[in-house]
Scaffold this motif. Sequence first.
Motif, PDB file in Angstrom:
ATOM      1  N   PHE A 138       0.789  -1.184  -0.067  1.00 55.07           N
ATOM      2  CA  PHE A 138       0.024   0.036   0.091  1.00 55.07           C
ATOM      3  C   PHE A 138       0.659   1.363  -0.214  1.00 55.07           C
ATOM      4  O   PHE A 138       2.012   1.183   0.478  1.00 55.07           O
ATOM      5  N   ASP A 139       0.307   2.282  -0.372  1.00 53.58           N
ATOM      6  CA  ASP A 139       0.923   3.779  -0.537  1.00 53.58           C
ATOM      7  C   ASP A 139      -0.166   4.904  -0.166  1.00 53.58           C
ATOM      8  O   ASP A 139      -0.635   5.035  -1.193  1.00 53.58           O
ATOM      9  N   ARG A 140      -0.136   5.142   0.868  1.00 53.96           N
ATOM     10  CA  ARG A 140      -1.321   6.009   1.274  1.00 53.96           C
ATOM     11  C   ARG A 140      -0.982   7.165   2.157  1.00 53.96           C
ATOM     12  O   ARG A 140      -0.032   7.312   2.769  1.00 53.96           O
ATOM     13  N   ALA A 141      -1.579   8.440   1.798  1.00 56.65           N
ATOM     14  CA  ALA A 141      -1.254   9.689   2.572  1.00 56.65           C
ATOM     15  C   ALA A 141      -1.786   9.660   3.675  1.00 56.65           C
ATOM     16  O   ALA A 141      -3.080   9.062   3.915  1.00 56.65           O
ATOM     17  N   GLU A 142      -1.044  10.274   4.805  1.00 56.75           N
ATOM     18  CA  GLU A 142      -1.783  10.446   5.908  1.00 56.75           C
ATOM     19  C   GLU A 142      -2.878  11.595   6.286  1.00 56.75           C
ATOM     20  O   GLU A 142      -3.400  11.666   7.412  1.00 56.75           O
ATOM     21  N   GLY A 147       3.170  15.649   3.766  1.00 55.91           N
ATOM     22  CA  GLY A 147       4.285  14.997   2.883  1.00 55.91           C
ATOM     23  C   GLY A 147       3.767  13.887   1.956  1.00 55.91           C
ATOM     24  O   GLY A 147       2.599  13.732   1.812  1.00 55.91           O
ATOM     25  N   ALA A 148       5.085  13.339   1.660  1.00 55.49           N
ATOM     26  CA  ALA A 148       4.580  12.367   0.588  1.00 55.49           C
ATOM     27  C   ALA A 148       4.026  11.111   1.373  1.00 55.49           C
ATOM     28  O   ALA A 148       3.923  11.072   2.669  1.00 55.49           O
ATOM     29  N   PRO A 149       3.237  10.265   0.507  1.00 49.90           N
ATOM     30  CA  PRO A 149       2.554   8.915   1.230  1.00 49.90           C
ATOM     31  C   PRO A 149       3.493   8.171   1.974  1.00 49.90           C
ATOM     32  O   PRO A 149       4.542   8.340   1.761  1.00 49.90           O
ATOM     33  N   ARG A 150       2.670   7.299   2.685  1.00 52.66           N
ATOM     34  CA  ARG A 150       3.667   6.211   3.567  1.00 52.66           C
ATOM     35  C   ARG A 150       3.213   5.203   3.027  1.00 52.66           C
ATOM     36  O   ARG A 150       2.204   4.592   3.060  1.00 52.66           O
ATOM     37  N   PRO A 151       4.340   4.370   2.646  1.00 53.76           N
ATOM     38  CA  PRO A 151       4.359   2.994   2.178  1.00 53.76           C
ATOM     39  C   PRO A 151       4.176   2.144   3.232  1.00 53.76           C
ATOM     40  O   PRO A 151       4.563   2.456   4.365  1.00 53.76           O
ATOM     41  N   MET A 152       3.560   1.048   3.040  1.00 55.15           N
ATOM     42  CA  MET A 152       3.311   0.034   4.178  1.00 55.15           C
ATOM     43  C   MET A 152       2.816  -1.283   3.638  1.00 55.15           C
ATOM     44  O   MET A 152       2.466  -1.390   2.238  1.00 55.15           O
ATOM     45  N   VAL A 699       1.729   2.301  -7.586  1.00 55.27           N
ATOM     46  CA  VAL A 699       2.311   1.309  -6.897  1.00 55.27           C
ATOM     47  C   VAL A 699       1.398   0.253  -6.193  1.00 55.27           C
ATOM     48  O   VAL A 699       1.615  -0.753  -6.212  1.00 55.27           O
ATOM     49  N   GLU A 700       0.206   0.798  -6.012  1.00 59.67           N
ATOM     50  CA  GLU A 700      -0.922  -0.342  -5.348  1.00 59.67           C
ATOM     51  C   GLU A 700      -1.357  -1.106  -6.521  1.00 59.67           C
ATOM     52  O   GLU A 700      -1.638  -2.228  -6.422  1.00 59.67           O
ATOM     53  N   ARG A 701      -1.462  -0.593  -7.818  1.00 57.62           N
ATOM     54  CA  ARG A 701      -1.995  -1.275  -8.821  1.00 57.62           C
ATOM     55  C   ARG A 701      -0.976  -2.436  -9.214  1.00 57.62           C
ATOM     56  O   ARG A 701      -1.091  -3.495  -9.412  1.00 57.62           O
ATOM     57  N   ASP A 702       0.454  -1.940  -9.422  1.00 65.73           N
ATOM     58  CA  ASP A 702       1.354  -2.889  -9.769  1.00 65.73           C
ATOM     59  C   ASP A 702       1.832  -3.992  -8.775  1.00 65.73           C
ATOM     60  O   ASP A 702       2.621  -4.599  -9.139  1.00 65.73           O
ATOM     61  N   GLY A 703       1.410  -3.595  -7.596  1.00 68.61           N
ATOM     62  CA  GLY A 703       1.756  -4.661  -6.619  1.00 68.61           C
ATOM     63  C   GLY A 703       0.343  -5.447  -6.023  1.00 68.61           C
ATOM     64  O   GLY A 703       0.472  -6.187  -5.296  1.00 68.61           O
ATOM     65  N   ASN A 704      -0.589  -5.347  -6.764  1.00 74.62           N
ATOM     66  CA  ASN A 704      -2.015  -5.687  -6.391  1.00 74.62           C
ATOM     67  C   ASN A 704      -2.014  -7.239  -6.894  1.00 74.62           C
ATOM     68  O   ASN A 704      -1.453  -7.627  -7.813  1.00 74.62           O
ATOM     69  N   VAL A 705      -2.729  -8.041  -5.991  1.00 73.65           N
ATOM     70  CA  VAL A 705      -2.785  -9.455  -6.313  1.00 73.65           C
ATOM     71  C   VAL A 705      -3.454  -9.885  -7.602  1.00 73.65           C
ATOM     72  O   VAL A 705      -3.153 -10.977  -8.272  1.00 73.65           O
ATOM     73  N   ILE A 706      -4.152  -8.971  -8.059  1.00 68.12           N
ATOM     74  CA  ILE A 706      -4.820  -9.210  -9.479  1.00 68.12           C
ATOM     75  C   ILE A 706      -4.715  -8.130 -10.396  1.00 68.12           C
ATOM     76  O   ILE A 706      -5.403  -7.891 -11.419  1.00 68.12           O
ATOM     77  N   GLY A 707      -3.654  -7.353 -10.004  1.00 61.98           N
ATOM     78  CA  GLY A 707      -3.392  -6.243 -11.008  1.00 61.98           C
ATOM     79  C   GLY A 707      -4.355  -5.193 -11.051  1.00 61.98           C
ATOM     80  O   GLY A 707      -4.968  -4.664  -9.957  1.00 61.98           O
ATOM     81  N   ASP A 708      -4.778  -4.795 -12.465  1.00 55.33           N
ATOM     82  CA  ASP A 708      -5.343  -3.820 -12.649  1.00 55.33           C
ATOM     83  C   ASP A 708      -7.023  -4.470 -12.931  1.00 55.33           C
ATOM     84  O   ASP A 708      -7.600  -3.769 -13.403  1.00 55.33           O
ATOM     85  N   SER A 709      -7.157  -5.638 -12.829  1.00 52.52           N
ATOM     86  CA  SER A 709      -8.312  -6.299 -13.365  1.00 52.52           C
ATOM     87  C   SER A 709      -9.382  -6.155 -12.335  1.00 52.52           C
ATOM     88  O   SER A 709      -9.477  -5.785 -11.350  1.00 52.52           O
ATOM     89  N   ASP A 710     -10.625  -6.313 -13.015  1.00 48.91           N
ATOM     90  CA  ASP A 710     -11.963  -6.120 -12.154  1.00 48.91           C
ATOM     91  C   ASP A 710     -12.166  -7.314 -11.459  1.00 48.91           C
ATOM     92  O   ASP A 710     -11.983  -8.508 -11.765  1.00 48.91           O
ATOM     93  N   SER A 711     -12.327  -7.160 -10.040  1.00 52.02           N
ATOM     94  CA  SER A 711     -12.511  -8.209  -9.252  1.00 52.02           C
ATOM     95  C   SER A 711     -13.587  -9.043  -9.666  1.00 52.02           C
ATOM     96  O   SER A 711     -13.785 -10.323  -9.069  1.00 52.02           O
ATOM     97  N   SER A 712     -14.771  -8.669 -10.110  1.00 51.43           N
ATOM     98  CA  SER A 712     -15.798  -9.601 -10.611  1.00 51.43           C
ATOM     99  C   SER A 712     -15.617 -10.313 -12.019  1.00 51.43           C
ATOM    100  O   SER A 712     -16.478 -10.961 -12.098  1.00 51.43           O
ATOM    101  N   SER A 713     -14.450 -10.123 -12.433  1.00 48.90           N
ATOM    102  CA  SER A 713     -14.367 -10.923 -13.842  1.00 48.90           C
ATOM    103  C   SER A 713     -13.111 -11.549 -13.585  1.00 48.90           C
ATOM    104  O   SER A 713     -12.375 -11.675 -14.765  1.00 48.90           O
ATOM    105  N   VAL A 714     -12.480 -12.228 -12.419  1.00 53.77           N
ATOM    106  CA  VAL A 714     -11.187 -12.865 -12.600  1.00 53.77           C
ATOM    107  C   VAL A 714     -11.434 -14.254 -12.622  1.00 53.77           C
ATOM    108  O   VAL A 714     -12.157 -14.885 -12.067  1.00 53.77           O
TER     109      VAL A 714
END
Length: 954
Positions: A138-142, A147-152, A699-714
């Motif tokens: 994840f990479d989320r702003a606080e 400042g810059a987002p916080r990776p986690m 960051v979150e798309r390129d590290g997601n378990v299904i990439g940029d796919s729609d969760s309803s069509s995997v």
Amino acid sequence: MPSFSFLKHPRSDSRQEVHDDGDANLSSRGGEKVQRRMSKRDFFRNLLKKPSVHVKGRDSRRQSVQVKTPDFQSPSTESAVTPASPMSDPNKPLPPTPPEAEIEEAHALKSPLKLDRIIAPVSSLEVHKLFSGAPQFFDRAEGHHTGAPRPMVAFPWDEEVAVRDLCDHLQIQDAAWGSVTAARHITRDRSNNPAVIEAHQKKKLAHYQPRCRERPLMLSMQGIERGTMGFVAALELGVADAQNEEEDFQDEKERSLVQRRRDFVYSKDGLRPFSESMLVDHLSRVTTNYDEDPFNTRRTAVEMYTELFTQLLYPPSRVTDSDDPYSLQVQIEALLDVLGAPGIWIDFSIVEWRIRLGQILWGPQNSSYEEDGVSINSEESLEPGAEKFWLLLQILLACELSIRLDAECQNIDLGKDSVRAAAIQRFDKQATESVKWSMILARQWLEDIQIESVRPRSSAEQKASSGWLATLKGAKLPHIAHGNTDSIDNIQIRGRYQQRQLSGLLHFARKLQWPNVEHLAGKVASNGISMSESIQSTPAAGTPMSSTTQRSSSYFTARRPTIRRGISRPQKISSIMNPTGWLSNSYLSGLVLPGEGMSHFLISTLLENDEIAVARLGEEANLYGGFIFFDKSFWSMACIVGRVLAAGKGARECMGWVSSDVTPRGCGEGWVNIDIEAELPSNLYSDYGKPRIWEKIAVERDGNVIGDSDSSSVLPGDFVIPSDKPAKLPLITLESLDFFAAVDSGLNTPTHEYTPYMEMSEASQIKTYSAMVRFSVAFGEEVKELHFALTHNIHFVTAHPCVPSNHTETLHSISSPTSPIFVSGTTGTLSGHPLHKFFSYTQVALSTILSSPSKSYSTLVTPDDSLASELAVDDKPSKVLIIDCTSESEQISTTLPTNHKHHFGNDMEVLVRALCAEKGWNALISRRGRGCIACAVREAGALGWGSGGVIVRL
């Protein structure tokens, strides 16, 4: 006469029906009248039986995996079907073919269950099961102004503590090193030290925690693999604190620092003028009161208001709280306005100022020089001791602010003042980074520092006290008498937990296997190491600059980098080791601000208290390079040589330093500096030149378990399970580490510059070298010699651990018949996590690369016989190169590791890192038994390492 046969018993009718029906079908006997009669019976009977037959067939279809094909598709079974019409006649023509729409509808209603499994997408619950134990990036702003987002990294779909506590970095092992980070943490030795337990209990009480911490996060700077860092630190390198520059002020050219401070005093809208003795008295009282009563429960808000606005500040000119003019909130806003004044105070968000803090407090205050050598906002303060006065004043105001914020948090925690929660949030938005860092310093001061008086100097030695107004040189203001009270020169700033710091120093020495560790232990046991009792005119160290301001790997150039910093220009290439120097005092006092300074102070204190080391290495030190001592080499983690040698057998790492049994050829005992390429790592930034950490969606798309796919069509066919391909590796032997003098680098050119901290000093005696590692590689009977130049300052990252999923059978269907079982070595089956088709990779054996080491990255990542996932998807991350270093002879554990710290290390791992250093490839170190290939590919995608970065699979 009509027949009454329908009145007969049903059973007899049934028997007769079968008999007659059989006779009708098998012989020509029985006329047309009998046939009509039998047809009527069958017609009525079919009308009564048809619903039950239909229901039974539907239920059987639900319970059966495979169902017979409908009758209209099987003409061979037509004779066994009961006539469906009362006028059935074998000689009558067949009815017309039903429309195609009705046939498609029948197919949809009666499609087999196995076909449903192929077409149906994977549900959300199944995705959660498939990726249980898989890290999510994840990479989320606080919030605003943070400042810059916080990776986690987190495991949102797992409840097991053993899984949720997985991390890619080591825990801080000693309480003496806890101030290395501003983030909340628990040190490993907390239960063994009573002083640490007491301090921890105090911190458990409600207190204000600024939403501010160092970048990169020091908790993540020491990865599980030696010489590596974690995911968070790697992503934060692009926005490191060392890249911060001092703020420019519009009137900077018109007004000097002294003039701004003088105008600040004259404004009468903030601080009251007072003497050094008043400053020392207030600071001592605040420190003592905090130790006895951390949240000021003995004083009311009115008493605190009276003390603040009669002794330190002018009363506010306007009413900010009509309900309660004496509230804590009024006091907090007044202190915030004073500390937030631009161009007055030291900005500790600048890395160099965090390191120079100890120099101002314990460095020499030599009045023989016209300048004191310490600057703020790139300007010199001409009054000796002025910066120390203003620094102590800044600490005092920050302590007062922290105490009042703690009291507010305590009231909120007890439910006494719940309406003030919004006020705390408003303060978070209004406070600048400089104010928040001042509060971090105040917290360190209140918890670790005490002030003691020392013997006042005689009247002949005592100079005129430089109080509040005296720090404003050239300002013709009324003189304030000080008498014989304490001044900032007559106090000693000591640490409360010096024994804790000494224990941490000894821990550090033993972890690095320091040659004289027993001698050091004897000095600690006999109280032979302590802070200097007074400021002495001893040689002081040139300031260690941040590791990202270098033009070469030494980071200590005589010529200052073009990046402008809010600190005085360093005039020397190195630091000076001295037993009573400010480097040792900074560590022994515990007053260390978060960031890289802790590693500098630890190694400096170790060297300054080892007479043999100082005698053999010299007083001059390069804290971003390395040194050779007693047939061992010691390297800063800021140096690429240290990060490469850390992978070798017997190497040790602790708090930013690495020790190795490998000593270089081409240089003798002493400090060295390594010459590297000056360019910054390209993969820290996006294609638009923006740091990768700011690309939150990518960051979150390129590290997601299904990439940029729609969760309803995997679909199940969208996944594969990558597997290791163990092979026979060549025999690799590290022959030598060779150094070559960088004659033409320009870094050894003698310079003679006069500085406030040294007499006429010549150029540094530390030489600069180029480093090369030489290996012998045996391919069967053929032996080749390979050498790799360590020319790029690349980084190594530990791949985040994962726990294999036990639900991969969901993907075992005919839609993915080639899905391999995850096999590691010879230990059997170890299931890993699936990898979505959004990601692609190329897996190349190390022996293949070594056979032709001149191949480029693009050539390796797209071979003819690629093992990559070839499913094309638009806007997908670049293909990742996996260097497969797995061997058939290695035995690994298939269970969840309880201790993530490994004891591996061999020449092959050193070679792979040296290869990456020569090519300029950042590397993600993924080890079998700790993490799977799929999770490493996703992490590389989140880091943006699809181009110019590799995964080293061990």
